[in-house]
Motif scaffolding. Structure first.
Motif, PDB file in Angstrom:
ATOM      1  N   GLU A 113       1.109  -4.201  11.146  1.00 34.59           N
ATOM      2  CA  GLU A 113      -0.334  -4.412  11.092  1.00 34.59           C
ATOM      3  C   GLU A 113      -0.665  -5.905  11.114  1.00 34.59           C
ATOM      4  O   GLU A 113      -1.569  -6.348  11.830  1.00 34.59           O
ATOM      5  CB  GLU A 113      -0.895  -3.765   9.818  1.00 34.59           C
ATOM      6  CG  GLU A 113      -2.403  -3.830   9.754  1.00 34.59           C
ATOM      7  CD  GLU A 113      -2.950  -3.247   8.456  1.00 34.59           C
ATOM      8  OE1 GLU A 113      -2.291  -3.413   7.404  1.00 34.59           O
ATOM      9  OE2 GLU A 113      -4.021  -2.650   8.491  1.00 34.59           O
ATOM     10  N   SER A 114       0.093  -6.668  10.322  1.00 33.87           N
ATOM     11  CA  SER A 114      -0.095  -8.124  10.316  1.00 33.87           C
ATOM     12  C   SER A 114       0.118  -8.715  11.701  1.00 33.87           C
ATOM     13  O   SER A 114      -0.658  -9.538  12.164  1.00 33.87           O
ATOM     14  CB  SER A 114       0.927  -8.777   9.376  1.00 33.87           C
ATOM     15  OG  SER A 114       0.386  -8.910   8.112  1.00 33.87           O
ATOM     16  N   ASN A 119       0.836  -1.198   0.000  1.00 34.90           N
ATOM     17  CA  ASN A 119       0.000   0.000   0.000  1.00 34.90           C
ATOM     18  C   ASN A 119       0.875   1.254   0.000  1.00 34.90           C
ATOM     19  O   ASN A 119       1.692   1.434   0.899  1.00 34.90           O
ATOM     20  CB  ASN A 119      -0.903  -0.017   1.227  1.00 34.90           C
ATOM     21  CG  ASN A 119      -2.052   0.957   1.094  1.00 34.90           C
ATOM     22  OD1 ASN A 119      -1.885   2.039   0.546  1.00 34.90           O
ATOM     23  ND2 ASN A 119      -3.206   0.572   1.580  1.00 34.90           N
ATOM     24  N   GLN A 157       2.959  -1.537   7.727  1.00 32.94           N
ATOM     25  CA  GLN A 157       2.261  -2.633   7.055  1.00 32.94           C
ATOM     26  C   GLN A 157       2.643  -3.995   7.628  1.00 32.94           C
ATOM     27  O   GLN A 157       1.806  -4.891   7.711  1.00 32.94           O
ATOM     28  CB  GLN A 157       2.506  -2.578   5.545  1.00 32.94           C
ATOM     29  CG  GLN A 157       1.904  -1.323   4.950  1.00 32.94           C
ATOM     30  CD  GLN A 157       1.954  -1.280   3.438  1.00 32.94           C
ATOM     31  OE1 GLN A 157       1.506  -2.173   2.756  1.00 32.94           O
ATOM     32  NE2 GLN A 157       2.522  -0.219   2.899  1.00 32.94           N
ATOM     33  N   ILE A 158       3.908  -4.131   8.012  1.00 34.02           N
ATOM     34  CA  ILE A 158       4.314  -5.401   8.624  1.00 34.02           C
ATOM     35  C   ILE A 158       3.718  -5.495  10.024  1.00 34.02           C
ATOM     36  O   ILE A 158       3.155  -6.519  10.413  1.00 34.02           O
ATOM     37  CB  ILE A 158       5.854  -5.526   8.677  1.00 34.02           C
ATOM     38  CG1 ILE A 158       6.435  -5.478   7.267  1.00 34.02           C
ATOM     39  CG2 ILE A 158       6.252  -6.824   9.360  1.00 34.02           C
ATOM     40  CD1 ILE A 158       7.936  -5.380   7.223  1.00 34.02           C
ATOM     41  N   MET A 200       6.677  -9.407   5.521  1.00 36.24           N
ATOM     42  CA  MET A 200       5.298  -9.292   5.966  1.00 36.24           C
ATOM     43  C   MET A 200       4.641 -10.670   6.007  1.00 36.24           C
ATOM     44  O   MET A 200       3.953 -11.012   6.968  1.00 36.24           O
ATOM     45  CB  MET A 200       4.548  -8.381   5.003  1.00 36.24           C
ATOM     46  CG  MET A 200       3.208  -7.946   5.483  1.00 36.24           C
ATOM     47  SD  MET A 200       2.735  -6.431   4.646  1.00 36.24           S
ATOM     48  CE  MET A 200       1.974  -7.115   3.216  1.00 36.24           C
ATOM     49  N   PHE A 230       1.100   3.813   3.328  1.00 39.64           N
ATOM     50  CA  PHE A 230       1.554   3.457   4.672  1.00 39.64           C
ATOM     51  C   PHE A 230       3.019   3.059   4.603  1.00 39.64           C
ATOM     52  O   PHE A 230       3.474   2.506   3.604  1.00 39.64           O
ATOM     53  CB  PHE A 230       0.743   2.283   5.230  1.00 39.64           C
ATOM     54  CG  PHE A 230      -0.719   2.597   5.404  1.00 39.64           C
ATOM     55  CD1 PHE A 230      -1.148   3.410   6.436  1.00 39.64           C
ATOM     56  CD2 PHE A 230      -1.660   2.094   4.525  1.00 39.64           C
ATOM     57  CE1 PHE A 230      -2.489   3.714   6.599  1.00 39.64           C
ATOM     58  CE2 PHE A 230      -3.011   2.396   4.675  1.00 39.64           C
ATOM     59  CZ  PHE A 230      -3.429   3.204   5.717  1.00 39.64           C
TER      60      PHE A 230
END
Lengths: 324, 331
Positions: free
Chosen positions: B118-119, B107, B115-116, B170, B110
């Motif tokens: 978030e997972s 994305n 982003q990592i 990720m 971000f």
């Protein structure tokens, strides 16, 4: 380029633009037939040529055009917008008195249009053939097709005459008691219908725009990545997809702001909202040129500020703009 | 068999409704991946490799696609028709996925660290700080220099190879049991491709994650994979141990694919002076006839190929091919 540099550049452009607006306004109004002398003479029930010349001399209207322009621009530089012959008040005072009402109307309607429009757009994009999507399509057709004054009158008929829920116009009740909070509620109560009227066009535009840009973004690889992570659909839509769809919305909202300002003039007239629009209308009828020019100047000022803010918001949303 | 398969796909059928009619994009696909194993899936574009991956993730675009029948099992859990909430707990946590296009799969608005993280936060009960620390740790694990600083970078500030490393970080951030890599190096330079493959190999050695590697790079299969499945027009036409399949391909399509690789020496007989190619194109899935889908392009075609579709049969223990000619030679 850092944010400070960008800001300095934009403010510089804004100043140049503002001066251009000032010169253009003055020229156009001077060129237009009729001046304040005509208006005063009209109120006196007619006057002969010597009296007219006297009036013009008193207000400096007999001087050469460029000299008048120079006098005006240099006064404005010190925030003196002249004196209103009609209201017998300095124009700046007059405008600052009315400006908050207009800004309240314009900003509240824009906030309403942007939030509700975005929400509807996202919901429509979730089910492109669903009920909300159909509503958005219908609403946008209606919003685009209906002139503001007409939908305003329609709302008055519906919510003032048939269902007497809201007041017919004005900004506050004639007799007002209570503290700050009670007054705020009273103003909000009066604000509702004009706000909805002015928001309706833009609501249609923004929901349509959000729907289209969401549908485009939803096909992106990173949306698939978000789903592959195990994110819930709500998060996929409202976090990953929406933030990427906001660019066009912010751009259009910024560009539309000048249109919103002029739409406010009409809405203010319909709902007797005591803002700049009403003031503008009255000063045009009275040929009160300093006031008209003052209002135009302030409106341009607000539009330029909003455009600068739009640029900054765009940079905050999209890091790619920041580093290019 | 030492242990039961970790991921097991059985008779998976996926149909796409198109204007031209029903397209059977996956036709009775069966695959097994064991813990710590790398399964390679090869085939031309449009043969159903990526669709197999998306089916496992439950991400088949619907409509128009639909899993018609079959089963996908992760351990004891059946993934087909699984409740979406439960499936979401598997996506990213038990099965991680890396996509083909690192340029567009992250994305843009971000930071890669976000982003990592978030997972991690989604699947593990950790705070923002711990999640960020894990993100940095993962960036380090995928050999990104200055991971602390890079965590605050946006995808557009990184090169393609870096972005793919971020994708891998990720996908592995929650220590999944299975990693699906869908053509992870197609969009990258050759040198970067080698680095990414090395990285996958190293990470697999460390973590023991099973990998499903989808590619059309026979070289990568030869180097990395333990078992291989060759797909053509929505079917598996040959599968088995990599050494065996590459040295003794039974299906003419596999032979063709191997012959197309300039430097592969697993099958010296197939390398002629000219670089080989397989004539013709993959048929449209909407008008497959009754016979073998490869028959129109096959150099060894016999009459039966045009009328009956061959099924997979064992040519050797743990080596199967779907070809009438191969079957005939056996008997």
């Amino acid at each position: 380029m850092g944010l400070g540099q960008i800001l300095a550049k934009r403010v510089g452009y804004g100043l140049v633009l503002l001066i251009a607006v000032l010169i253009l306004n003055f020229t156009l109004i001077t060129v237009a037939p009729g001046d304040v002398a005509d208006s005063i003479a009209g109120d006196m029930g007619g006057a002969d040529a010597t009296v007219m010349a006297e009036i013009r001399e008193r207000y400096g209207l007999d001087k050469p055009f460029l000299l008048q322009l120079w006098a005006y621009v240099s006064k404005v530089a010190f925030l003196d917008l002249g004196y209103s012959y009609f209201y017998n008040t300095p124009v700046t005072t007059l405008i600052l008195e009315k400006l908050p009402a207009t800004l309240l109307l314009v900003f509240s309607s824009q906030i309403l249009a942007i939030t509700v429009g975005t929400l509807l757009g996202v919901m429509a994009a979730r089910k492109p053939n669903g009920f909300v999507s159909m509503c958005v399509t219908f609403l946008s057709l209606f919003g685009f097709a209906a002139p503001v004054f007409w939908s305003g009158i329609l709302l008055i008929i519906a919510f003032v005459s048939i269902f007497p829920i809201f007041p017919v116009g004005g900004m506050s009740s004639a007799i007002m008691e209570g503290g700050f909070f009670a007054r705020a509620v009273d103003i909000a109560y009066h604000l509702f219908l004009p706000m909805v009227t002015l928001a309706s066009i833009y609501l249609a535009l923004y929901s349509r725009l959000t729907r289209a840009s969401m549908l485009e973004v939803l096909g992106s690889d990173y949306v698939r990545t978000a789903r592959a992570k195990g994110l819930a659909e709500n998060k996929v839509f409202y976090k990953h997809a929406l933030k990427n769809s906001l660019g066009p919305l912010v751009t259009v909202a910024g560009l539309q702001f000048s249109a919103v300002m002029s739409g406010a003039v009409v809405v203010e007239a319909v709902f007797n909202w005591p803002g700049l629009g009403t003031l503008a209308l009255q000063s045009i009828l009275a040929r009160d040129t300093p006031t008209i020019m003052g209002i135009l100047f302030f409106s341009s000022f607000v539009v330029i500020i909003v455009n600068i803010v739009t640029d900054i918001v765009l940079r905050l949303i999209d890091p790619r703009i920041r580093s290019s | 068999m030492t242990a039961g398969p970790l991921l097991s796909v059985t008779d998976l059928v996926v149909d796409f409704k198109t204007r031209a009619g029903n397209a059977r994009v996956l036709d009775h696909i069966s695959l097994d991946v064991k813990e710590g194993e790398i399964l390679g899936i090869v085939g031309e574009s449009g043969c159903g490799k990526s669709m197999t991956a998306l089916s496992i993730m439950g991400l088949v675009p619907n409509p128009p696609g639909k899993i018609t029948s079959g089963s996908i099992k992760l351990g004891d859990q059946e993934l087909v028709d699984m409740d979406i909430e439960a499936l979401r707990k598997i996506r990213g946590k038990e099965i991680g996925m890396i996509f083909q296009e690192p340029m567009t799969s992250l994305n843009p608005v971000f930071t890669v660290g976000e982003q990592i993280a978030e997972s991690v936060r989604l699947h593990e009960n950790v705070g923002a700080k711990a999640a960020h620390a894990r993100a940095v740790e993962m960036l380090k694990a995928v050999e990104i220099p200055e991971p602390e600083a890079r965590a605050h970078a946006y995808p557009h500030q990184l090169s393609g190879g870096m972005r793919q490393r971020v994708m891998i970080a990720m996908a592995l951030s929650c220590r999944p049991r299975v990693l699906i890599a869908d053509e992870p190096t197609t969009a990258l330079d050759t040198t970067v491709q080698a680095q990414i493959f090395d990285l996958l190999q190293n990470l697999q050695d460390e973590t023991g994650t099973a990998i499903v590697l989808i590619t059309h790079d026979m070289g990568a299969i030869a180097e990395l994979a333990d078992t291989v499945a060759v797909m053509y027009a929505g079917k598996i036409v040959e599968k088995g141990k990599v050494d065996r399949v590459l040295s003794h391909p039974d299906h003419p399509y596999t032979k063709g694919l191997i012959a197309c690789v300039p430097h592969l020496s697993a099958n010296p007989a197939a390398i002629s002076e000219r670089l080989m190619e397989i004539p013709g194109v993959v048929p449209a899935l909407t008008d497959l006839g009754t016979g073998c889908a490869f028959a129109p392009r096959c150099s060894e075609v016999i009459t039966k190929c045009r009328t009956d579709s061959p099924r997979l049969f064992e040519t050797q223990p743990e080596h199967k091919a779907a070809c009438w000619v191969a079957q005939k030679e056996m008997t």
